[in-house]
Design an enzyme around this catalytic site. Sequence first.
Site, PDB file in Angstrom:
ATOM      1  N   LYS A 232       0.825  -1.215   0.000  1.00 12.54           N
ATOM      2  CA  LYS A 232       0.000   0.000   0.000  1.00 12.54           C
ATOM      3  C   LYS A 232       0.858   1.263   0.000  1.00 12.54           C
ATOM      4  O   LYS A 232       0.330   2.377  -0.013  1.00 12.54           O
ATOM      5  CB  LYS A 232      -0.898   0.020   1.245  1.00 12.54           C
ATOM      6  CG  LYS A 232      -1.942  -1.095   1.272  1.00 12.54           C
ATOM      7  CD  LYS A 232      -2.832  -0.920   2.493  1.00 12.54           C
ATOM      8  CE  LYS A 232      -3.664  -2.141   2.790  1.00 12.54           C
ATOM      9  NZ  LYS A 232      -4.579  -2.524   1.722  1.00 12.54           N
TER      10      LYS A 232
ATOM     11  N   LYS B  69      15.094  -6.298   4.439  1.00 10.04           N
ATOM     12  CA  LYS B  69      15.488  -5.262   5.412  1.00 10.04           C
ATOM     13  C   LYS B  69      16.928  -5.454   5.909  1.00 10.04           C
ATOM     14  O   LYS B  69      17.610  -4.495   6.226  1.00 10.04           O
ATOM     15  CB  LYS B  69      14.507  -5.219   6.580  1.00 10.04           C
ATOM     16  CG  LYS B  69      13.141  -4.667   6.161  1.00 10.04           C
ATOM     17  CD  LYS B  69      12.193  -4.512   7.317  1.00 10.04           C
ATOM     18  CE  LYS B  69      10.824  -4.098   6.804  1.00 10.04           C
ATOM     19  NZ  LYS B  69       9.851  -3.870   7.866  1.00 10.04           N
TER      20      LYS B  69
ATOM     21  N   ASN C  57      14.484   0.010   6.759  1.00 10.10           N
ATOM     22  CA  ASN C  57      13.278   0.030   5.921  1.00 10.10           C
ATOM     23  C   ASN C  57      13.197   1.298   5.072  1.00 10.10           C
ATOM     24  O   ASN C  57      12.256   1.446   4.296  1.00 10.10           O
ATOM     25  CB  ASN C  57      12.004  -0.137   6.759  1.00 10.10           C
ATOM     26  CG  ASN C  57      11.595   1.149   7.451  1.00 10.10           C
ATOM     27  OD1 ASN C  57      12.422   2.018   7.691  1.00 10.10           O
ATOM     28  ND2 ASN C  57      10.326   1.264   7.780  1.00 10.10           N
TER      29      ASN C  57
ATOM     30  N   ASP D 295      10.078   1.829  11.432  1.00 16.79           N
ATOM     31  CA  ASP D 295       8.992   0.956  11.909  1.00 16.79           C
ATOM     32  C   ASP D 295       8.644   1.232  13.377  1.00 16.79           C
ATOM     33  O   ASP D 295       7.475   1.319  13.745  1.00 16.79           O
ATOM     34  CB  ASP D 295       9.381  -0.529  11.765  1.00 16.79           C
ATOM     35  CG  ASP D 295       9.219  -1.035  10.335  1.00 16.79           C
ATOM     36  OD1 ASP D 295       8.461  -0.419   9.563  1.00 16.79           O
ATOM     37  OD2 ASP D 295       9.862  -2.046   9.998  1.00 16.79           O
TER      38      ASP D 295
ATOM     39  N   ALA E 280      10.502 -12.525  17.591  1.00 16.73           N
ATOM     40  CA  ALA E 280      11.907 -12.112  17.680  1.00 16.73           C
ATOM     41  C   ALA E 280      12.496 -11.977  16.278  1.00 16.73           C
ATOM     42  O   ALA E 280      13.687 -12.157  16.071  1.00 16.73           O
ATOM     43  CB  ALA E 280      12.692 -13.126  18.503  1.00 16.73           C
ATOM     44  N   GLY E 281      11.637 -11.661  15.304  1.00 20.37           N
ATOM     45  CA  GLY E 281      12.105 -11.473  13.930  1.00 20.37           C
ATOM     46  C   GLY E 281      12.422 -10.002  13.673  1.00 20.37           C
ATOM     47  O   GLY E 281      12.585  -9.208  14.610  1.00 20.37           O
TER      48      GLY E 281
ATOM     49  N   ALA F 208      10.620  -7.499  12.556  1.00 22.32           N
ATOM     50  CA  ALA F 208       9.646  -6.491  13.007  1.00 22.32           C
ATOM     51  C   ALA F 208       9.815  -6.231  14.500  1.00 22.32           C
ATOM     52  O   ALA F 208       9.809  -5.079  14.947  1.00 22.32           O
ATOM     53  CB  ALA F 208       8.231  -6.946  12.693  1.00 22.32           C
TER      54      ALA F 208
ATOM     55  N   LYS G   5      16.364 -17.703  20.346  1.00 24.99           N
ATOM     56  CA  LYS G   5      16.379 -16.504  19.509  1.00 24.99           C
ATOM     57  C   LYS G   5      15.992 -15.281  20.353  1.00 24.99           C
ATOM     58  O   LYS G   5      16.565 -14.204  20.206  1.00 24.99           O
ATOM     59  CB  LYS G   5      15.379 -16.693  18.366  1.00 24.99           C
ATOM     60  CG  LYS G   5      15.757 -15.997  17.096  1.00 24.99           C
ATOM     61  CD  LYS G   5      14.955 -16.588  15.957  1.00 24.99           C
ATOM     62  CE  LYS G   5      14.348 -15.544  15.067  1.00 24.99           C
ATOM     63  NZ  LYS G   5      13.444 -16.117  14.071  1.00 24.99           N
TER      64      LYS G   5
HETATM   65  P1  NDP Z   1      10.076 -12.686  10.583  1.00 24.16           P
HETATM   66  O1  NDP Z   1       9.910 -13.799   9.608  1.00 24.16           O
HETATM   67  O2  NDP Z   1      11.387 -11.979  10.682  1.00 24.16           O
HETATM   68  O3  NDP Z   1       9.751 -13.225  12.082  1.00 24.16           O
HETATM   69  C1  NDP Z   1       8.649 -14.013  12.316  1.00 24.16           C
HETATM   70  C2  NDP Z   1       8.449 -14.220  13.828  1.00 24.16           C
HETATM   71  O4  NDP Z   1       7.162 -14.822  14.003  1.00 24.16           O
HETATM   72  C3  NDP Z   1       9.462 -15.121  14.496  1.00 24.16           C
HETATM   73  O5  NDP Z   1       9.727 -14.632  15.793  1.00 24.16           O
HETATM   74  C4  NDP Z   1       8.712 -16.472  14.571  1.00 24.16           C
HETATM   75  O6  NDP Z   1       9.101 -17.285  15.658  1.00 24.16           O
HETATM   76  C5  NDP Z   1       7.308 -15.984  14.809  1.00 24.16           C
HETATM   77  N1  NDP Z   1       6.257 -16.938  14.431  1.00 24.16           N
HETATM   78  C6  NDP Z   1       5.905 -17.325  13.177  1.00 24.16           C
HETATM   79  N2  NDP Z   1       4.852 -18.191  13.231  1.00 24.16           N
HETATM   80  C7  NDP Z   1       4.546 -18.335  14.545  1.00 24.16           C
HETATM   81  C8  NDP Z   1       3.560 -19.098  15.234  1.00 24.16           C
HETATM   82  N3  NDP Z   1       2.676 -19.868  14.591  1.00 24.16           N
HETATM   83  N4  NDP Z   1       3.512 -19.011  16.590  1.00 24.16           N
HETATM   84  C9  NDP Z   1       4.389 -18.238  17.269  1.00 24.16           C
HETATM   85  N5  NDP Z   1       5.362 -17.486  16.660  1.00 24.16           N
HETATM   86  C10 NDP Z   1       5.429 -17.543  15.308  1.00 24.16           C
HETATM   87  O7  NDP Z   1       8.878 -11.656  10.254  1.00 24.16           O
HETATM   88  P2  NDP Z   1       8.843 -10.080  10.529  1.00 24.16           P
HETATM   89  O8  NDP Z   1       9.363  -9.872  11.895  1.00 24.16           O
HETATM   90  O9  NDP Z   1       9.498  -9.339   9.432  1.00 24.16           O
HETATM   91  O10 NDP Z   1       7.265  -9.734  10.429  1.00 24.16           O
HETATM   92  C11 NDP Z   1       6.350 -10.122  11.441  1.00 24.16           C
HETATM   93  C12 NDP Z   1       4.971  -9.507  11.148  1.00 24.16           C
HETATM   94  O11 NDP Z   1       4.980  -8.093  11.299  1.00 24.16           O
HETATM   95  C13 NDP Z   1       4.429  -9.797   9.747  1.00 24.16           C
HETATM   96  O12 NDP Z   1       3.079 -10.187   9.884  1.00 24.16           O
HETATM   97  C14 NDP Z   1       4.535  -8.442   9.055  1.00 24.16           C
HETATM   98  O13 NDP Z   1       3.536  -8.306   8.053  1.00 24.16           O
HETATM   99  C15 NDP Z   1       4.289  -7.491  10.210  1.00 24.16           C
HETATM  100  N6  NDP Z   1       4.847  -6.131   9.990  1.00 24.16           N
HETATM  101  C16 NDP Z   1       3.979  -5.056   9.975  1.00 24.16           C
HETATM  102  C17 NDP Z   1       4.446  -3.771   9.792  1.00 24.16           C
HETATM  103  C18 NDP Z   1       3.480  -2.618   9.773  1.00 24.16           C
HETATM  104  O14 NDP Z   1       3.867  -1.520   9.354  1.00 24.16           O
HETATM  105  N7  NDP Z   1       2.255  -2.794  10.226  1.00 24.16           N
HETATM  106  C19 NDP Z   1       5.893  -3.497   9.596  1.00 24.16           C
HETATM  107  C20 NDP Z   1       6.730  -4.690   9.670  1.00 24.16           C
HETATM  108  C21 NDP Z   1       6.198  -5.945   9.834  1.00 24.16           C
HETATM  109  P3  NDP Z   1      10.390 -18.284  15.544  1.00 24.16           P
HETATM  110  O15 NDP Z   1      11.598 -17.426  15.821  1.00 24.16           O
HETATM  111  O16 NDP Z   1      10.164 -19.291  16.611  1.00 24.16           O
HETATM  112  O17 NDP Z   1      10.391 -18.856  14.163  1.00 24.16           O
END
Ligand code: NDP
Length: 272
Positions: A16, A66, A87, A102, A128-129, A131, A156
């Site tokens: 968007k 990123k 970003n 962000d 812990a990703g 975002a 992590k």
């Molecule tokens: P990453 O892939 O870097 O990280 C994903 C995280 O989600 C990890 O900590 C992972 O855990 C966890 N995870 C995934 N599936 C599950 C589950 N079923 N149960 C528990 N934990 C889970 O993604 P990002 O950090 O880049 O993005 C995360 C979200 O934030 C996305 O939905 C993205 O769209 C949103 N976002 C929104 C923004 C906005 O402006 N509104 C800006 C940036 C992001 P594990 O380490 O155990 O794998």
Amino acid sequence: MPDQYAVIGNPVAHSKSPQIHAAFARQTGQDLMYGQLLAPAGAFAATASAFRAGGGRGLNVTLPFKLDAFGYATLLSERAHAARAVNTLKFNEGVIFGDNTDGAGLVYDLLHNLGCALTGRRILLLGAGGAARGVIEPLLQQRPAQFVLANRTSDKARRLAQDFRGAFEAGTYAALAGRQFDLVINATSASLAGALPPLPPGVYASGAMAYDMMYGKGETPFLAFSRRNGAALLADGLGMLVEQAAESFFIWRGLRPDTAPVLQRLRQTQDT
Ligand code: NDP
């Protein structure tokens, strides 16, 4: 020719950002064009460099680049350095400036759009990703009474806390049993897959807010769980998206757009 900007990602067609930045440019009378740039996997630097060589002035960076953008920048803001993710890129003569908006976007959305106080509150961050990493420092700057991070892969979470010199508590979902928070922020990608992070019931204090960074998919499993388990206020990440864009726009153009009408318009089109 108008100044050129774009969002770079893979995929990028759903973004968007072009709509948001076109609205900001109209509102502030800035002569710019904002497009989309699909970078093939492994070709972030080549795609960004070609855009820059063609006169491009700046880029927003979305998944999965990123970290690549962090490595690509030749000068980093303090918050990008803390987040280890970029970003927003600004091209200025020989300098590639990398920033991360962000966290500022999330904090602005919480404080100003949603009226959610952060100072002295108990905050729980899920994930812990990239975002999660990007929002930690700006949230800590608000001086919450408690700041806890939970992640499915607990190692992590602990490594992330070490990167921030142990400035917060990090661990598993199981360790949250019996604890209560005023604000729970879902920064996992679980909602993308229609899944729910394994939160224990009773995690919401009286009057608490649940915030899902995800947006645009109706009520996510996290928000539905939160509604059933005592969260008084629910919010999605559309406000964060618009506010991080406004912060990028400020970095590029030195002007702060009025985000309220842009957010309102996006909500209307999302609901139809
Ligand atoms: P990453 O892939 O870097 O990280 C994903 C995280 O989600 C990890 O900590 C992972 O855990 C966890 N995870 C995934 N599936 C599950 C589950 N079923 N149960 C528990 N934990 C889970 O993604 P990002 O950090 O880049 O993005 C995360 C979200 O934030 C996305 O939905 C993205 O769209 C949103 N976002 C929104 C923004 C906005 O402006 N509104 C800006 C940036 C992001 P594990 O380490 O155990 O794998």
